[in-house]
Scaffold this active site. Structure first.
Site, mmCIF file in Angstrom:
data_model
loop_
_atom_site.group_PDB
_atom_site.id
_atom_site.type_symbol
_atom_site.label_atom_id
_atom_site.label_comp_id
_atom_site.label_asym_id
_atom_site.label_seq_id
_atom_site.Cartn_x
_atom_site.Cartn_y
_atom_site.Cartn_z
ATOM 1 N N HIS A 22 0.759 -1.225 0.068
ATOM 2 C CA HIS A 22 -0.029 -0.147 -0.138
ATOM 3 C C HIS A 22 0.993 1.157 -0.053
ATOM 4 C CE1 HIS A 22 -3.078 2.927 1.106
ATOM 5 N NE2 HIS A 22 -2.300 3.290 2.217
ATOM 6 N N SER A 33 -2.255 26.805 -4.949
ATOM 7 C CA SER A 33 -1.861 28.223 -4.980
ATOM 8 C C SER A 33 -2.219 28.757 -6.550
ATOM 9 C CB SER A 33 -0.434 28.696 -5.260
ATOM 10 O OG SER A 33 0.320 28.156 -3.878
ATOM 11 N N THR A 79 6.470 26.955 5.750
ATOM 12 C CA THR A 79 5.165 26.248 5.717
ATOM 13 C C THR A 79 4.250 27.202 6.076
ATOM 14 O OG1 THR A 79 6.343 24.317 6.112
ATOM 15 C CG2 THR A 79 3.978 24.190 5.762
ATOM 16 N N SER A 98 12.636 6.471 -14.102
ATOM 17 C CA SER A 98 11.512 7.130 -14.825
ATOM 18 C C SER A 98 11.537 8.755 -14.025
ATOM 19 C CB SER A 98 10.186 6.471 -14.382
ATOM 20 O OG SER A 98 8.923 7.192 -14.627
ATOM 21 N N SER A 99 11.496 8.762 -12.727
ATOM 22 C CA SER A 99 11.279 10.013 -12.072
ATOM 23 C C SER A 99 12.611 10.808 -12.277
ATOM 24 C CB SER A 99 11.449 9.959 -10.538
ATOM 25 O OG SER A 99 10.388 9.348 -10.154
ATOM 26 N N GLU A 110 11.594 13.363 -0.371
ATOM 27 C CA GLU A 110 10.661 12.594 -0.982
ATOM 28 C C GLU A 110 9.266 13.183 -0.594
ATOM 29 O OE1 GLU A 110 10.193 10.840 -3.555
ATOM 30 O OE2 GLU A 110 8.257 9.855 -3.200
ATOM 31 N N TYR A 168 8.421 16.136 0.563
ATOM 32 C CA TYR A 168 8.256 17.302 0.049
ATOM 33 C C TYR A 168 8.078 17.184 -1.386
ATOM 34 C CZ TYR A 168 9.282 18.927 4.651
ATOM 35 O OH TYR A 168 9.280 19.199 5.862
ATOM 36 N N ASP A 189 5.750 22.505 -26.279
ATOM 37 C CA ASP A 189 5.786 21.032 -25.813
ATOM 38 C C ASP A 189 6.828 21.180 -24.755
ATOM 39 O OD1 ASP A 189 5.971 18.102 -25.423
ATOM 40 O OD2 ASP A 189 4.474 18.252 -27.310
ATOM 41 N N TRP A 242 7.231 -0.152 3.808
ATOM 42 C CA TRP A 242 7.840 0.284 2.420
ATOM 43 C C TRP A 242 9.258 0.930 2.502
ATOM 44 C CZ3 TRP A 242 8.693 5.686 0.946
ATOM 45 C CH2 TRP A 242 8.812 6.563 1.606
ATOM 46 N N HIS A 294 15.287 12.940 11.894
ATOM 47 C CA HIS A 294 13.935 13.158 12.771
ATOM 48 C C HIS A 294 13.210 11.783 12.449
ATOM 49 C CE1 HIS A 294 11.924 15.607 9.567
ATOM 50 N NE2 HIS A 294 11.790 14.456 9.414
ATOM 51 N N HIS A 295 13.199 10.998 11.409
ATOM 52 C CA HIS A 295 12.523 9.822 11.203
ATOM 53 C C HIS A 295 13.187 8.748 12.086
ATOM 54 C CE1 HIS A 295 10.141 11.307 7.570
ATOM 55 N NE2 HIS A 295 11.400 12.116 7.566
ATOM 56 N N HIS A 330 13.327 12.309 3.297
ATOM 57 C CA HIS A 330 12.651 13.367 3.733
ATOM 58 C C HIS A 330 12.256 14.190 2.443
ATOM 59 C CE1 HIS A 330 10.407 15.408 6.603
ATOM 60 N NE2 HIS A 330 10.984 16.603 6.042
ATOM 61 N N LYS A 333 3.212 30.072 3.692
ATOM 62 C CA LYS A 333 2.471 29.589 2.804
ATOM 63 C C LYS A 333 1.016 29.851 3.268
ATOM 64 C CE LYS A 333 5.400 26.886 -0.180
ATOM 65 N NZ LYS A 333 4.612 27.684 -1.517
ATOM 66 N N ARG A 347 1.872 0.523 14.763
ATOM 67 C CA ARG A 347 1.357 0.540 13.619
ATOM 68 C C ARG A 347 1.887 -0.937 13.011
ATOM 69 N NH1 ARG A 347 5.815 4.415 10.224
ATOM 70 N NH2 ARG A 347 4.660 3.561 8.445
#
Lengths: 291, 522
Positions: B74, B265, B325, B166-167, B252, B254, B103, B139, B299-300, B250, B328, B447
């Site tokens: 998932h 926006s 943040t 790809s990315s 990622e 964002y 294009d 994951w 921090h993870h 991290h 924003k 979890r």
């Protein structure tokens, strides 16, 4: 779209990308089968590589033909330049991951294994040092029970290889000057010398690996030193081979009369890539072999 | 404006080969969006399995290992198969239209970036059907557990490699397009904010996807080639994987929210009928968030152990992200302030985004605090936190953007009534689903566990009911999209009264080729 110099060249639909995608899927499947001892893995991998080479030949051939027939204007040229620059940037990030692993092991995790509670709990006899073992020092190679090995010295083959690559960086620049002055023979000779130096590098590197495996006991399994050593030098060597192939392609193109003094992105892209490979090697020489 | 060229229109094969060989940014954008929608439903159905199992205590439907496969896949598929491709789909459609380019800069490469995704999906989805089942180590693929997995582990590693290629290729294309293809007069500080956020996102992708490739390559060699990167017995360290992974991971997160900021926006000024408040500060805030994302990764992993000084540094650096943040959030609110607002579906999703993403942001600050995080690590509080930023953040922005631009893409208005139903049921279902998970986490429910202690039963049942409601509601979205593609009220060129970026100057649906002659921006 039209080949009008003022408008941006938009290619017609192309089947090369899907061929490339299928090639990568086939290659991935082949490796997955090989490492899991499923039969036909090697054949599948080879088939994938063959499809990929076919794709590159076809795709790049198409781009070369479009370029030589004058379909690209300055703006398209700039797109190629930007694209190649950012591709090289992503390659730098890829190597950064392995350099990060090397520094982490040398500065943090190996010293931690040799000090404090970690050492007392796991391997009380372990002495933290880098390389994780060296001749004459009484300690096991890694903390566990790995076989002893001798680390690779810097001032033999690696030093020669450094000279070879640095010289090749100079010869490719000399070839570039030839191209700009429209001195075609300087261009061809310069590229030829660059490729010869590159091949010499690859041969010496292969000899070094053979030496490491058969005489030094230095293998992928030789603890974190062996892992980082082979991962970094191996991926670098792979990039050298890629770069050599690219150099060979532009050598053939140069002999065919491609590239103009004022428009030769194909040449420059390969030269950039070659300098990038060179710079990575300097990092390897300093941090993997020397210090 | 010569938006339509008579030639070029028919210059593509018909049927399936049109989509396989296309070099058109609109076709490729559509492919990305449909691929993402399919993957969203696949990974969503895995989540329905998770919520079914957690409906009540005890093991009802599946073995623990199957449950772990569901949570792992998932996460992987939602992140790499649904959310990221959806944003790339928006970039493909909108970036050339918003900067007045004919294009993408490298159209064939663009096709390849897309067609790598189905290959990776084959490996990921296919891994459910190999002996031992799909990867079940989460994951994040932490060793040593991931290294001990079976065949599916290798399939996952190579899927990640292909997704990464790809990315990277897609991002190189986006950066090149933005740097080289802007219409005359479109300076960087005149670009729509959506283009800015994707510019910065693409930079993040090019910088960190190769790092993930390196990390999973080391997993592969540790699994099969006798290396000891993540094994202390050879001088390596399993925690090293976590450092490398989160150096990717991290940025990622964002990567999955900055384009959402861009979409919101674009939408809020349109429906508030006011220009975006503080455009320049929005650009700088986005860049600040991107830079900070590189220096907060640990921090993870507070609870794996690190020096106190490092914990303090990562705590304060993480809290610092709240500043840009906050800029924003305040700018969005200030844009709405005294605006003459209407509440069509895109605006509803955008406003819900601002409110709910902010909740997710606040719980993020809570989790940045080391002593709190040590308590909450790997509890449902964390699950609630990142679903508030990823579902009511990224996903709601994707819905907002889809409703906002569907009329431009299809030439038809979507069904506003169904859209509103989709919004309100999603909004209510989402909060029933995830709000109670904060309480579960604070009470200590871990979890990635298929069973739980009895005191967690009530909130889990509520959460599952919300989950089924939210899941079923998404079928409405498919109905809206299909109806909109097939017909509906003709959309005007401008579509929305307050919309003023370049894509609204071309007809709806957008012609196959646009801006062959670039517009001039004053």
């Amino acid at each position: 779209m039209s080949g009008n110099k003022d408008s941006y060249y938009l290619p017609t639909p192309s089947h090369w990308p899907i061929v490339g995608s299928l090639a990568l899927l086939t290659m991935a499947s082949g490796v997955i089968m090989m490492v899991n001892k499923i039969s036909m893995g090697g054949v599948t991998l080879l088939a994938g590589v063959a499809i990929l080479l076919f794709m590159m030949y076809g795709w790049f051939g198409e781009v070369v033909r479009e370029s030589e027939s004058g379909k690209y204007n300055k703006q398209v040229d700039k797109s190629f330049r930007l694209g190649m620059s950012w591709f090289i940037f992503s390659e730098v990030a890829f190597f950064a991951a392995f350099f990060g692993a090397l520094f982490y092991a040398r500065v943090l995790s190996v010293p931690w294994l040799g000090s404090g509670d970690t050492m007392a709990q796991l391997w009380p006899q372990f002495v933290a040092s880098w390389p994780t073992s060296s001749p004459g020092v009484e300690q096991v190679s890694g903390p566990g029970s790995m076989a002893k090995f001798t680390p690779m010295g810097a001032w033999g083959i690696p030093a020669i290889n450094t000279l070879l690559l640095l010289t090749s960086g100079a010869t490719v620049t000399w070839a570039h000057w030839g191209l700009i002055k429209n001195n075609r023979s300087q261009l061809v000779i310069g590229l030829f010398m660059t490729i010869a130096l590159a091949i010499a590098f690859i041969v010496l590197q292969a000899y070094e690996y053979h030496h490491a495996y058969t005489e030094l006991g230095l293998t992928l399994g030789a603890g974190i030193y062996g892992a980082t050593f082979f991962m970094l030098t191996g991926f670098h060597g792979f990039h050298v081979m890629l770069g050599t192939t690219m150099l060979a392609v532009i050598l053939v193109r140069s002999m065919k009369g491609h590239f103009k003094p004022d428009a030769h992105f194909g040449f420059e892209g390969v030269a950039w890539y070659w300098h990038f490979v060179d710079v990575v090697w300097l990092g390897l020489f300093v941090f993997v072999y020397w210090l | 404006m010569e938006a339509v060229h008579d030639h070029g229109h028919e210059h593509h094969p018909s049927g399936i080969m049109r989509w396989v060989t296309t070099t058109n940014h609109k076709d490729i954008g559509t492919l990305y969006l449909f691929f993402s929608l399919i993957m969203f439903f696949f990974a969503g159905s895995l989540a329905m399995g998770i919520r079914a199992e957690l409906f009540q205590p005890g093991l009802q439907f599946m073995q623990p290992n199957t449950f772990n496969q569901l949570t792992t896949m998932h996460g992987l598929i939602m992140v790499f198969g649904a959310i990221m491709p959806a944003f790339v789909g928006f970039a493909n459609w909108q970036v050339p239209l918003m900067i007045g380019a004919p294009d993408m800069a490298l159209p064939r490469l663009n096709n390849w970036s897309f067609w790598l995704l189905p290959m990776a999906a084959i490996l990921l989805v296919g891994s459910f059907f190999v002996p031992g089942g799909a990867a079940a180590g989460g994951w994040t693929m932490y060793p040593p557990l991931f290294i001990q997995g079976g065949l599916s582990g290798d399939m996952t590693i190579f899927a990640v490699h292909i997704l990464g290629i790809s990315s990277i290729l897609g991002s190189i294309n986006i950066i090149t397009t933005i740097m080289n293809m802007r219409a005359p007069g479109m300076t960087y500080m005149k670009m729509p904010l959506f283009v800015w956020t994707w510019f910065i996102t693409a930079f993040l992708l090019v910088a960190v996807m190769p790092v993930l490739a390196g990390a999973v390559t080391m997993l592969l060699t540790d699994r099969h080639f006798d290396t000891h990167f993540f094994n202390a017995a050879g001088g390596g360290d399993p925690v090293m994987f976590q450092h490398i992974f989160w150096f990717f991971g991290h940025p990622e997160v964002y990567i999955m929210i900055l384009p959402a900021f861009g979409i919101v926006s674009s939408i809020i000024p349109t429906f508030a009928r006011k220009p975006l408040f503080g455009y320049a500060s929005m650009v700088y805030a986005t860049a600040s968030i991107a830079i900070l994302s590189f220096i907060v990764w640990a921090h993870h992993m507070y609870s794996v152990g690190m020096p106190t000084a490092a914990q303090l540094y990562f705590m304060y650096a993480t809290m610092l992200i709240a500043v840009p943040t906050g800029v924003k959030v305040f700018n969005w609110i200030a844009t709405m302030w005294e605006g003459s607002m209407t509440f069509e579906t895109p605006m509803l999703f955008a406003i819900a985004f601002v409110a709910l993403f902010t909740i997710g942001g606040f719980t993020g600050i809570v989790l940045a605090v080391v002593p709190v995080d040590i308590q909450l690590q790997d509890t449902y509080y964390v699950v609630a936190h990142f679903h508030y930023v990823l579902v009511s953040g990224s996903l709601f922005a994707i819905f907002a953007g889809a409703y906002y631009w569907l009329p431009k893409w299809t030439g038809h208005m979507y069904n506003e009534t169904l859209g509103k139903w989709h919004f309100w049921l999603s909004m209510i279902g989402f909060n029933i689903l995830f709000f109670p998970q904060h309480f579960l986490g604070l009470a200590g429910m871990p979890r990635r566990i298929p069973d739980y202690a009895l005191q967690f039963a009530d909130f889990n049942m509520i959460s599952s009911i919300g989950g089924f409601m939210f899941g079923a509601t998404q079928l409405l979205f498919v109905i809206v999209v299909i109806k909109c593609v097939r017909g509906g009220t003709k959309a005007t060129a401008q579509v929305w009264e307050g919309a003023d970026t370049l894509e609204w100057t071309i007809p709806s649906p957008a012609p196959y080729h646009t801006f062959a002659t670039p517009p001039v921006i004053k």
